[in-house]
Motif scaffolding. Sequence first.
Motif, mmCIF file in Angstrom:
data_model
loop_
_atom_site.group_PDB
_atom_site.id
_atom_site.type_symbol
_atom_site.label_atom_id
_atom_site.label_comp_id
_atom_site.label_asym_id
_atom_site.label_seq_id
_atom_site.Cartn_x
_atom_site.Cartn_y
_atom_site.Cartn_z
ATOM 1 N N UNK A 1 -32.263 -33.814 -94.299
ATOM 2 C CA UNK A 1 -31.120 -33.022 -94.758
ATOM 3 C C UNK A 1 -30.056 -32.918 -93.674
ATOM 4 N N UNK A 2 -30.487 -32.806 -92.421
ATOM 5 C CA UNK A 2 -29.538 -32.734 -91.305
ATOM 6 C C UNK A 2 -28.717 -34.016 -91.204
ATOM 7 N N UNK A 3 -29.377 -35.175 -91.286
ATOM 8 C CA UNK A 3 -28.672 -36.458 -91.180
ATOM 9 C C UNK A 3 -27.704 -36.629 -92.350
ATOM 10 N N UNK A 4 -28.117 -36.226 -93.528
ATOM 11 C CA UNK A 4 -27.245 -36.327 -94.701
ATOM 12 C C UNK A 4 -25.987 -35.476 -94.531
ATOM 13 N N UNK A 5 -26.151 -34.278 -93.992
ATOM 14 C CA UNK A 5 -24.994 -33.408 -93.769
ATOM 15 C C UNK A 5 -24.078 -33.993 -92.701
ATOM 16 N N UNK B 1 -18.893 -36.844 -91.113
ATOM 17 C CA UNK B 1 -18.173 -38.033 -90.650
ATOM 18 C C UNK B 1 -17.276 -38.563 -91.758
ATOM 19 N N UNK B 2 -17.789 -38.602 -92.983
ATOM 20 C CA UNK B 2 -17.011 -39.100 -94.119
ATOM 21 C C UNK B 2 -15.795 -38.228 -94.380
ATOM 22 N N UNK C 1 -14.361 -34.594 -90.372
ATOM 23 C CA UNK C 1 -14.529 -33.430 -89.511
ATOM 24 C C UNK C 1 -15.136 -33.808 -88.161
ATOM 25 N N UNK C 2 -15.883 -34.910 -88.140
ATOM 26 C CA UNK C 2 -16.373 -35.488 -86.891
ATOM 27 C C UNK C 2 -15.857 -36.923 -86.833
ATOM 28 N N UNK C 3 -15.003 -37.201 -85.866
ATOM 29 C CA UNK C 3 -14.367 -38.514 -85.764
ATOM 30 C C UNK C 3 -14.932 -39.243 -84.551
ATOM 31 N N UNK C 4 -15.348 -40.489 -84.745
ATOM 32 C CA UNK C 4 -15.822 -41.286 -83.622
ATOM 33 C C UNK C 4 -17.220 -41.840 -83.803
ATOM 34 N N UNK C 5 -17.943 -41.419 -84.861
ATOM 35 C CA UNK C 5 -19.287 -41.932 -85.135
ATOM 36 C C UNK C 5 -19.171 -43.083 -86.129
ATOM 37 N N UNK C 6 -19.701 -44.244 -85.775
ATOM 38 C CA UNK C 6 -19.638 -45.406 -86.651
ATOM 39 C C UNK C 6 -20.895 -45.581 -87.485
ATOM 40 N N UNK C 7 -22.016 -45.065 -87.029
ATOM 41 C CA UNK C 7 -23.262 -45.245 -87.768
ATOM 42 C C UNK C 7 -24.288 -44.215 -87.298
ATOM 43 N N UNK D 1 -21.057 -28.261 -85.668
ATOM 44 C CA UNK D 1 -20.880 -28.400 -87.111
ATOM 45 C C UNK D 1 -22.148 -28.766 -87.865
ATOM 46 N N UNK D 2 -23.206 -29.158 -87.186
ATOM 47 C CA UNK D 2 -24.421 -29.574 -87.880
ATOM 48 C C UNK D 2 -25.630 -28.815 -87.343
ATOM 49 N N UNK D 3 -26.783 -29.096 -87.941
ATOM 50 C CA UNK D 3 -28.013 -28.387 -87.569
ATOM 51 C C UNK D 3 -28.679 -28.998 -86.343
ATOM 52 N N UNK D 4 -27.978 -29.875 -85.633
ATOM 53 C CA UNK D 4 -28.501 -30.329 -84.351
ATOM 54 C C UNK D 4 -28.596 -29.145 -83.386
ATOM 55 N N UNK D 5 -27.872 -28.092 -83.697
ATOM 56 C CA UNK D 5 -28.020 -26.799 -83.020
ATOM 57 C C UNK D 5 -28.164 -25.733 -84.097
#
Length: 724
Positions: A132-136, A141-142, A145-151, A183-187
């Motif tokens: 669920x975290x990766x999906x969010x 990125x889509x 709101x987070x710019x710079x991640x390609x994959x 912005x994500x559940x990484x924290x």
Amino acid sequence: MCLQLFPSKLITTHFSSLHGRSKIPNLLVNGSNGIAVGMATNMPTHNLREVLNGCIAYIDDPDITVEGLMQYITAPDFPGGGIIYGYDGVREAFTTGRGSVIIRAETSIETDAKGRNMIIAHNVPYNVNKSAMIKKQAQLVKDGKIVGITDIRDESDKDGIRVVYYLRHDVVPNIILNKLFQLSELQSSFPVNNIALVKGRPVLLNLKDLIQNFVEHREDVVTRRTRFELAEAEKRAHILEGLLKAIDIMDDIIALIRRSATVEEARQGLMDNYGFTDLQARAIVEMRLRQLTGLERQKLQDEYDEKMRFIERCKEILGDHKVLMEVIKGEMVEIRDKYGDDRRTRIEYAASNFSIEDMIADDKVVITISHLGYIKRTLLSEYRTQSRGGVGSKGSSVRNEDFVEHIFMATNHNYILFFTEKGRCYWKRAFEIPEGGKDSKGRAILNLINIEPDDKVKAYVNVQNLKEQEYLDNHYIVLCTKNGIIKKTSLEAYSRPRTNGIIAVGIREGDELLTARLTDGTSELLIASKNGKVVRCSENEFREMGRCASGVKGITLDNDNDAVISMLCTNDESEDILVVSENGYGKRSQLKYEPEKNQGYRPTHRGGKGVMTMKVTDKTGGIVALINVTDENDLMIINRSGITIRMHIADLRVLGRNTQGVKLINLRGKDTIASITKVDSEPEEASIEEQPTEGETIANEIGEAPTPETEAGETPTENNSEEQ
């Protein structure tokens, strides 16, 4: 001691049933959570070794404080690992029983074989679902709101968790990581709420309360256990005593039993004739013949002696509280040494005072914004100084129809306020702007801020601080439109922009925002028009207005073809004014007004036509920029084709206002000046005179670059009739 919890809706868990005869505080080690009527509990997990050490410390010193226990139980310990980010929440939870513990995933920044930067998450915070975290995160990125991640790839296997974030080459990995944390559940945060029932009443328990209740519970358990074991041992010793006595007179007992018609008669005969108790008599009649051997008799004697020693030990435990606590302590030490392990969750104690800017050097940078809305951040050191009249170096790779429209200097920690031509304001930190070389195109502003598609950035304000109230109260934003409308507003009104921007100024029909300046409330404004006129007036002539106000007239334009091209604010009359025209001509004039020498800019009132600042001709073209400079500044000029030149202001002579100036840069073909800015001079850097190629020599001849002496000779006396 009875302690109850609320782990579910209608079910309460008694402390005794939760722990049973457990020798460890399961409530602390395994945690607990649940909701009851009107209250809830949420307790984190802790390290077994630390918790038992804390219990032992309490047993040794019942007066120990919470701070003392925290020397043994440092923080919660979550089974999935991670990082406890900041210690203030832990301290509050241990001290009061309620707090918030911030948990971050363990991450690292690495580079793959292709040279791409990667952020790798080695675990996820407690109670976070990885999928669920990766999906969010992918959705963030889509949505831009987070710019710079390609994959984003999940490379987790049986050996552990591994989530890889591949980054673009032009982004700062630490900034992207900080965005993931924000912005994500990484924290995530764990809200601690240690509510439990103590003697039937709900109580909020701190760390010492939890340990104290467990130790008291263990006292009760061990006491009742010892009493039970003592009773059982005394019962068995009594039976053994009867068996040993019976073996010594076994012949008589056998004869009595053989004469008895029933077992009950034999039992009663043993009690009446030999003084055995009912319990002993029952054991004797049930005795097997093999126990009559000498070996079996010795076993009975050994068992009896052991039971007597055990009875003595139980009486000692029950009779001395210190001995009782030593038993409890010994059991804890045994479990700690056998099952205790190291912490899995790392602690960053100083993280609560940490910010992302601590990882980024506060270097001087040049920020450029192109006409089509591309922005980049470049280290100032990449630009080298050249002499006046040079052809410049490539400063930006742009499309044929694009050119750099704004160029300004900042430091990485500055706050940049962006103002659009529709009068909206957006907010960014300088280090959040993508970094690029001086010859790169940059990134589209549309990907950084939520600007409307038909809007564009027209002005900026470089602010050192947007958090200190004293700084906000003593500074203002002065906005100027193309039609000469001026509006002054407190900086406080712009200190909290929203994601979609805020209204900065009410734009009238047919007008658009031109520029914005940061002032301290005591500055003088110089408003310049394309036709070469400047109004100099005090900032105090403009009253403070709200963000949505449209402002008042600052300058009266000559005709419909005229327009305001620049507005600057100054507090220092020792500065000079540098004017640059679109065909590459520039002129440096003194600001201080000296009527006896017919020099300087005469102060006027707002709304006037102003005084001449530069003689505009077909050769010079219209005015494109006006800035205040000193000998300690360098001038950076960039034209529509992307060519940039940097020169010392000290190389330019001070001329009169009513002159056309000198050639600052040789333009090729129909190229024109797009933007200029000033930066601090670097005197230790030697000037570099580039040797032009044959093609450049031809371009210089076409440009007919005048010499300083020729231009100085054209300086006429000022005509007072030009001043309105």
